[in-house]
Design a protein around this motif. Structure first.
Motif, short mmCIF file in Angstrom:
data_model
loop_
_atom_site.label_atom_id
_atom_site.label_comp_id
_atom_site.label_asym_id
_atom_site.label_seq_id
_atom_site.Cartn_x
_atom_site.Cartn_y
_atom_site.Cartn_z
N ARG B 14 -6.11 54.30 -66.76
CA ARG B 14 -4.84 54.87 -67.19
C ARG B 14 -3.84 53.77 -67.54
N LEU B 16 -4.46 50.67 -68.40
CA LEU B 16 -4.89 49.75 -69.47
C LEU B 16 -5.23 50.48 -70.77
N GLY B 17 -5.26 51.79 -70.74
CA GLY B 17 -5.42 52.55 -71.98
C GLY B 17 -6.82 52.57 -72.53
N SER B 18 -7.81 52.21 -71.70
CA SER B 18 -9.20 52.29 -72.15
C SER B 18 -10.09 52.23 -70.92
N GLY B 30 -7.52 40.62 -72.47
CA GLY B 30 -6.29 40.85 -73.26
C GLY B 30 -5.68 42.23 -73.12
N ARG B 31 -6.21 43.05 -72.23
CA ARG B 31 -5.66 44.40 -72.11
C ARG B 31 -4.42 44.47 -71.21
N ALA B 32 -4.23 43.46 -70.35
CA ALA B 32 -3.11 43.49 -69.41
C ALA B 32 -1.84 42.98 -70.10
N ASN B 33 -0.71 43.64 -69.87
CA ASN B 33 0.56 43.11 -70.39
C ASN B 33 1.34 42.46 -69.24
N SER B 34 2.57 42.02 -69.54
CA SER B 34 3.30 41.18 -68.57
C SER B 34 3.75 41.97 -67.33
N LEU B 35 3.74 43.29 -67.39
CA LEU B 35 4.15 44.06 -66.21
C LEU B 35 2.96 44.49 -65.36
N ALA B 37 0.37 43.03 -63.84
CA ALA B 37 -0.04 42.36 -62.60
C ALA B 37 0.74 42.91 -61.39
N LEU B 38 2.05 43.09 -61.57
CA LEU B 38 2.86 43.63 -60.47
C LEU B 38 2.54 45.09 -60.20
N GLU B 39 2.29 45.85 -61.28
CA GLU B 39 1.94 47.27 -61.10
C GLU B 39 0.64 47.41 -60.32
N VAL B 41 -0.62 45.26 -58.13
CA VAL B 41 -0.36 44.94 -56.72
C VAL B 41 0.29 46.14 -56.02
N PHE B 43 0.11 49.26 -56.86
CA PHE B 43 -0.88 50.35 -56.70
C PHE B 43 -1.76 50.10 -55.49
#
Lengths: 382, 90
Positions: B14, B16-18, B30-35, B37-39, B41, B43
């Motif tokens: 959900r 990462l959209g795939s 390349g699927r992770a954006n800058s937010l 990593a914290l999300e 953690v 979760f």
């Protein structure tokens, strides 16, 4: 929580004097000391670490109160909260014990030094070098737009160690730290902004916050997440204050025998501003709740709150200047000052454009679309 | 009741959209954006009722779903992944 009476006293002083501070380009030392005595520099720090252990909602209300009087004073709380949050979240027990109590009590003054000439929104492009020399770390680079960079004695610096992001705490009195004051910028003029040069500054190894590699994705990301939260609440305070000023002016100001508020166009403007303001407050409250519960969506909810609150601040301060006319353009006008400050809020801690993209990306990912991966695949095919 | 593995994969898919497999390194592809990593953690902390420290992130614990589950099992000591599931849902 900080005693409400001290906050009220400080806010009253800020209301009376903030225009002078804005002109002088700094907060008086006595105001910073008063903020520290009132516990405002450690609201989010738990009591065992020297803070007052306030909830996110309580920290938010403090920032709304301060933001409604002086954005630079709110920014003082923001930078202190950003750095203490990063140390609290990712520091070792020894680092927490060393840095948090003096920061929370305001004996140390923090600043966040990440931005460079070629790395603003895109912080992965920072070039400040972090190199290991035995038991010491050496940092060299040019940081820009550091809020309270003129007066801080504790910098959280983002650099790169051979391409891997590293976050380092650097004392302001280390040899090689040079500050260049920034004056006359659009807004936040009393926030003692400076460009900060680091020329082969050496600190002990234990000043590295979190292992190399985590400096941006975790340490700086945590600081920025906290910054967005307190900026958002500051914007709520700004919007509420100028909405009040605009309504009061519209209700009293008479021209050619007609009260300003008799004009439908003025009332419609006030209506729009009231909705923007109330919506910003509710989104900030939602973010505060998510943060208190430590929900996974807290970071995303905070992006939404900051985006909405900064936009509300821009719209409502613009509406207030429009309503007040010449009174809003006068040198010491609160709404004029907030109009300048509000635009800065749409740029700092993640620009409005980047926030929109994050919010849309999050929405689209739930529908199986990842924009970054999509572009990468399309380029690979081409 | 969803298992720990199902919950982790569902969150990642959900976020990462795939679709995400147990051994996909989503930071590398390349699927992770800058937010993200914290999300992630947040979760893991919320779902498994634990606190993630900086040292926990150092050795690739969060790079794949399989690594996350191994980390959670190690971090929660003698509690089995089944017990982890019960604690989080109870």
């Amino acid at each position: 929580m900080p005693p409400t009476a001290s906050v009220a006293t400080l806010v009253a002083r800020a209301r009376a004097e903030a225009a002078d501070w804005d002109r002088a380009g700094e907060l008086p030392d006595s105001v910073v000391a008063e903020a520290a005595r009132a516990g405002l520099l450690g609201v989010g720090v738990p009591a065992p670490h020297g803070g007052s252990g306030g909830t996110p909602a309580e920290l938010g209300e403090v920032c709304a109160h301060l933001g409604g009087a002086c954005s630079a004073l709110r920014a003082l709380v923001t930078v202190q909260d950003m750095v203490t949050a990063a140390v609290l979240r990712w520091g070792t027990p020894a680092q927490r014990a060393r840095w948090l109590p003096p920061l929370a009590r305001g004996e140390r003054r923090a600043a966040f030094a990440a931005t460079e000439r070629g790395a603003g929104t895109e912080l992965s492009a920072v070039t400040a070098s972090v190199t290991e020399h035995g038991e010491e770390i050496e940092i060299s680079g040019h940081k820009r737009w550091v809020t309270f960079g003129r007066t801080a004695d504790t910098f959280l610096v983002l650099g790169t160690a051979d391409g891997r992001p590293a976050a380092v705490l650097v004392e302001g009195d280390r040899p090689g730290v040079r500050r260049e004051p920034v004056e006359g910028q659009l807004g936040l003029r009393a926030a003692a902004v400076a460009h900060v040069a680091l020329d082969r500054v050496r600190v002990p190894r234990d000043h590295l916050l979190a292992p190399v590699g985590l400096g941006l994705s975790h340490v700086v990301a945590t600081a920025l997440d906290h910054g967005r939260f307190t900026v958002a609440w500051g914007c709520v305070g700004m919007a509420e204050a100028v909405l009040d000023a605009a309504a009061e002016h519209a209700a009293r100001r008479t021209q050619a025998g007609a009260v300003l508020a008799e004009h439908e166009v003025v009332r419609a403007l006030l209506g729009r501003c009231a909705v923007d303001t109330a919506a910003a407050r509710e989104l900030c409250a939602r973010a505060a709740h998510a943060r208190a519960e430590r929900l996974p969506e807290a970071v995303a909810d905070t992006v939404v709150a900051k985006y909405a609150a900064a936009r509300a601040a821009v719209r409502v301060t613009g509406g207030a200047v429009q309503t007040l006319g010449a009174a809003g353009c006068a040198p010491d006008s609160l709404v004029g000052r907030f109009f300048r400050d509000a635009k800065v809020m749409e740029l700092i801690e993640g620009s409005a454009h980047v926030a929109e993209l994050h919010i849309a990306d999050r929405l689209l990912r739930r529908h199986g679309f990842n924009s970054a991966a999509h572009v990468a695949r399309r380029e690979a095919r081409a | 009741m969803a298992t720990a593995a199902e919950d982790v994969l569902a969150f990642l898919t959900r976020a990462l959209g795939s679709p995400v497999g147990p051994d996909d390194d989503y930071f590398a592809d390349g699927r992770a954006n800058s937010l993200f990593a914290l999300e992630l953690v947040a979760f893991v902390e919320h779902r498994f009722r634990l606190t993630v420290e900086a040292e926990d992130l150092d050795v690739g614990n969060f790079r794949t779903a399989a690594n996350i589950l191994a980390f959670v099992t190690a971090k929660t000591g003698d509690r089995s992944p089944g017990a982890v599931t019960d604690a989080a849902n109870g």
